[in-house]
Design an enzyme around this catalytic site. Structure first.
Site, PDB file in Angstrom:
ATOM      1  N   ASN A  59     -13.068   7.127   5.376  1.00 58.89           N
ATOM      2  CA  ASN A  59     -13.244   6.227   6.516  1.00 58.89           C
ATOM      3  C   ASN A  59     -12.240   6.469   7.632  1.00 58.89           C
ATOM      4  O   ASN A  59     -12.546   6.288   8.809  1.00 58.89           O
ATOM      5  CB  ASN A  59     -13.173   4.775   6.056  1.00 58.89           C
ATOM      6  CG  ASN A  59     -14.382   4.366   5.244  1.00 58.89           C
ATOM      7  OD1 ASN A  59     -15.473   4.908   5.423  1.00 58.89           O
ATOM      8  ND2 ASN A  59     -14.208   3.420   4.333  1.00 58.89           N
ATOM      9  N   HIS A 108      -4.011   6.680  -1.169  1.00 58.08           N
ATOM     10  CA  HIS A 108      -4.556   6.664   0.190  1.00 58.08           C
ATOM     11  C   HIS A 108      -3.467   6.835   1.243  1.00 58.08           C
ATOM     12  O   HIS A 108      -3.771   7.154   2.402  1.00 58.08           O
ATOM     13  CB  HIS A 108      -5.272   5.329   0.418  1.00 58.08           C
ATOM     14  CG  HIS A 108      -6.619   5.446   1.070  1.00 58.08           C
ATOM     15  ND1 HIS A 108      -7.339   6.630   1.163  1.00 58.08           N
ATOM     16  CD2 HIS A 108      -7.404   4.505   1.671  1.00 58.08           C
ATOM     17  CE1 HIS A 108      -8.489   6.410   1.782  1.00 58.08           C
ATOM     18  NE2 HIS A 108      -8.553   5.135   2.103  1.00 58.08           N
ATOM     19  N   ASP A 125      -5.324  11.983   2.412  1.00 56.42           N
ATOM     20  CA  ASP A 125      -5.658  12.167   1.004  1.00 56.42           C
ATOM     21  C   ASP A 125      -7.060  12.744   0.895  1.00 56.42           C
ATOM     22  O   ASP A 125      -7.923  12.478   1.717  1.00 56.42           O
ATOM     23  CB  ASP A 125      -5.582  10.829   0.260  1.00 56.42           C
ATOM     24  CG  ASP A 125      -6.527   9.785   0.860  1.00 56.42           C
ATOM     25  OD1 ASP A 125      -6.399   9.482   2.071  1.00 56.42           O
ATOM     26  OD2 ASP A 125      -7.397   9.280   0.125  1.00 56.42           O
ATOM     27  N   TYR A 147       0.810  -1.219   0.000  1.00 62.69           N
ATOM     28  CA  TYR A 147       0.000   0.000   0.000  1.00 62.69           C
ATOM     29  C   TYR A 147       0.847   1.275   0.000  1.00 62.69           C
ATOM     30  O   TYR A 147       0.290   2.367  -0.133  1.00 62.69           O
ATOM     31  CB  TYR A 147      -0.903   0.030   1.238  1.00 62.69           C
ATOM     32  CG  TYR A 147      -1.887  -1.103   1.319  1.00 62.69           C
ATOM     33  CD1 TYR A 147      -2.994  -1.158   0.480  1.00 62.69           C
ATOM     34  CD2 TYR A 147      -1.718  -2.131   2.251  1.00 62.69           C
ATOM     35  CE1 TYR A 147      -3.915  -2.196   0.562  1.00 62.69           C
ATOM     36  CE2 TYR A 147      -2.634  -3.178   2.342  1.00 62.69           C
ATOM     37  CZ  TYR A 147      -3.723  -3.202   1.490  1.00 62.69           C
ATOM     38  OH  TYR A 147      -4.622  -4.224   1.575  1.00 62.69           O
ATOM     39  N   ASN A 196      -9.459   2.284   7.971  1.00 58.63           N
ATOM     40  CA  ASN A 196     -10.795   2.458   8.529  1.00 58.63           C
ATOM     41  C   ASN A 196     -10.869   2.251  10.037  1.00 58.63           C
ATOM     42  O   ASN A 196     -11.928   2.439  10.629  1.00 58.63           O
ATOM     43  CB  ASN A 196     -11.810   1.545   7.824  1.00 58.63           C
ATOM     44  CG  ASN A 196     -11.500   0.080   7.995  1.00 58.63           C
ATOM     45  OD1 ASN A 196     -10.439  -0.287   8.497  1.00 58.63           O
ATOM     46  ND2 ASN A 196     -12.413  -0.783   7.574  1.00 58.63           N
ATOM     47  N   TYR A 214      -5.271  -0.620   9.806  1.00 57.51           N
ATOM     48  CA  TYR A 214      -5.794  -0.237   8.502  1.00 57.51           C
ATOM     49  C   TYR A 214      -6.540   1.084   8.607  1.00 57.51           C
ATOM     50  O   TYR A 214      -6.972   1.501   9.686  1.00 57.51           O
ATOM     51  CB  TYR A 214      -6.680  -1.350   7.927  1.00 57.51           C
ATOM     52  CG  TYR A 214      -5.851  -2.488   7.383  1.00 57.51           C
ATOM     53  CD1 TYR A 214      -5.277  -2.413   6.116  1.00 57.51           C
ATOM     54  CD2 TYR A 214      -5.598  -3.614   8.157  1.00 57.51           C
ATOM     55  CE1 TYR A 214      -4.481  -3.436   5.620  1.00 57.51           C
ATOM     56  CE2 TYR A 214      -4.809  -4.653   7.680  1.00 57.51           C
ATOM     57  CZ  TYR A 214      -4.249  -4.557   6.413  1.00 57.51           C
ATOM     58  OH  TYR A 214      -3.454  -5.561   5.940  1.00 57.51           O
TER      59      TYR A 214
END
Length: 206
Positions: A130, A23, A109, A18, A84, A82
């Site tokens: 989120n 993000h 972001d 990631y 969220n 993560y």
């Protein structure tokens, strides 16, 4: 709580897969701030955040005050949860360091801002983000500072959730170092000069 440090958080997802995603631009900005301050991140866990580390943190001073005095004390943090479920580590760090919400800065972001623009605000909605939604829930308030790093809208009918989990495009990557640098400047301006002065500087077209 005027002697409290600032808590500056970069949102993103953990793991190398990631790292280059849109993000994760908030964590890219935190890496730049750590580089400027000459500090490195270390995982925090144990009694502070539970049995497993929930954030990588570094203590630093950001920016320079008049007379060449080092800037305010800050805790730089990159949640290792993560996106969220970012709120738990943010709230735990704020409690541990006795940081009031008005001295929490979240770098993230933003789809509703053109790529390479940076905008600053306190409070307001989460815009479907989120990570922000969970942070607001965990802190119990919307009244923290957001450094909104523009990544633009997805092309055509691409799902925004898929778009932010893609790496920046080739042309965007050419400008990405400039964008990260500008967002890091914005964070420094918030903690050294205050939000209103930083907004005046970063919301005014050159």
């Amino acid at each position: 709580m005027s002697d409290a440090p600032w808590l500056v958080v970069g949102l993103g997802n953990p793991g190398a897969q990631y790292a280059g995603n849109r993000h994760n631009v908030g964590q890219m900005v935190l890496d730049e701030l750590a580089r400027r301050a000459g500090v490195t991140f270390a995982s925090r866990g144990g009694g502070l955040l539970g049995r497993r580390p929930q954030a990588a943190t570094a203590d630093a001073r950001l920016g320079t005050l008049p007379g060449g005095v080092p800037g305010p004390r800050v805790v730089l943090a990159k949640p290792t949860t993560y996106m969220n479920v970012s709120g738990g580590p943010v709230a735990a760090l704020a409690r541990y360091h006795d940081v009031p919400a008005e001295r929490v800065v979240v770098v993230h972001d933003e789809l509703d801002i053109p790529f390479a623009d940076v905008r600053l605000k306190r409070g307001g909605g989460e815009g479907g983000h989120n990570g922000l939604r969970d942070t607001t829930k965990a802190l119990g308030t919307k009244d923290y500072v957001r450094v909104r790093v523009g990544v633009g809208r997805p092309p055509g009918r691409q799902d925004p959730a898929d778009f932010v989990l893609k790496d920046f495009s080739g042309p965007e990557r050419k400008d990405l170092p400039w964008l990260v640098d500008r967002a890091a400047d914005a964070v420094e301006a918030v903690v050294t000069d205050g939000l209103e002065a930083a907004q005046l500087r970063f919301h005014t077209k050159a």
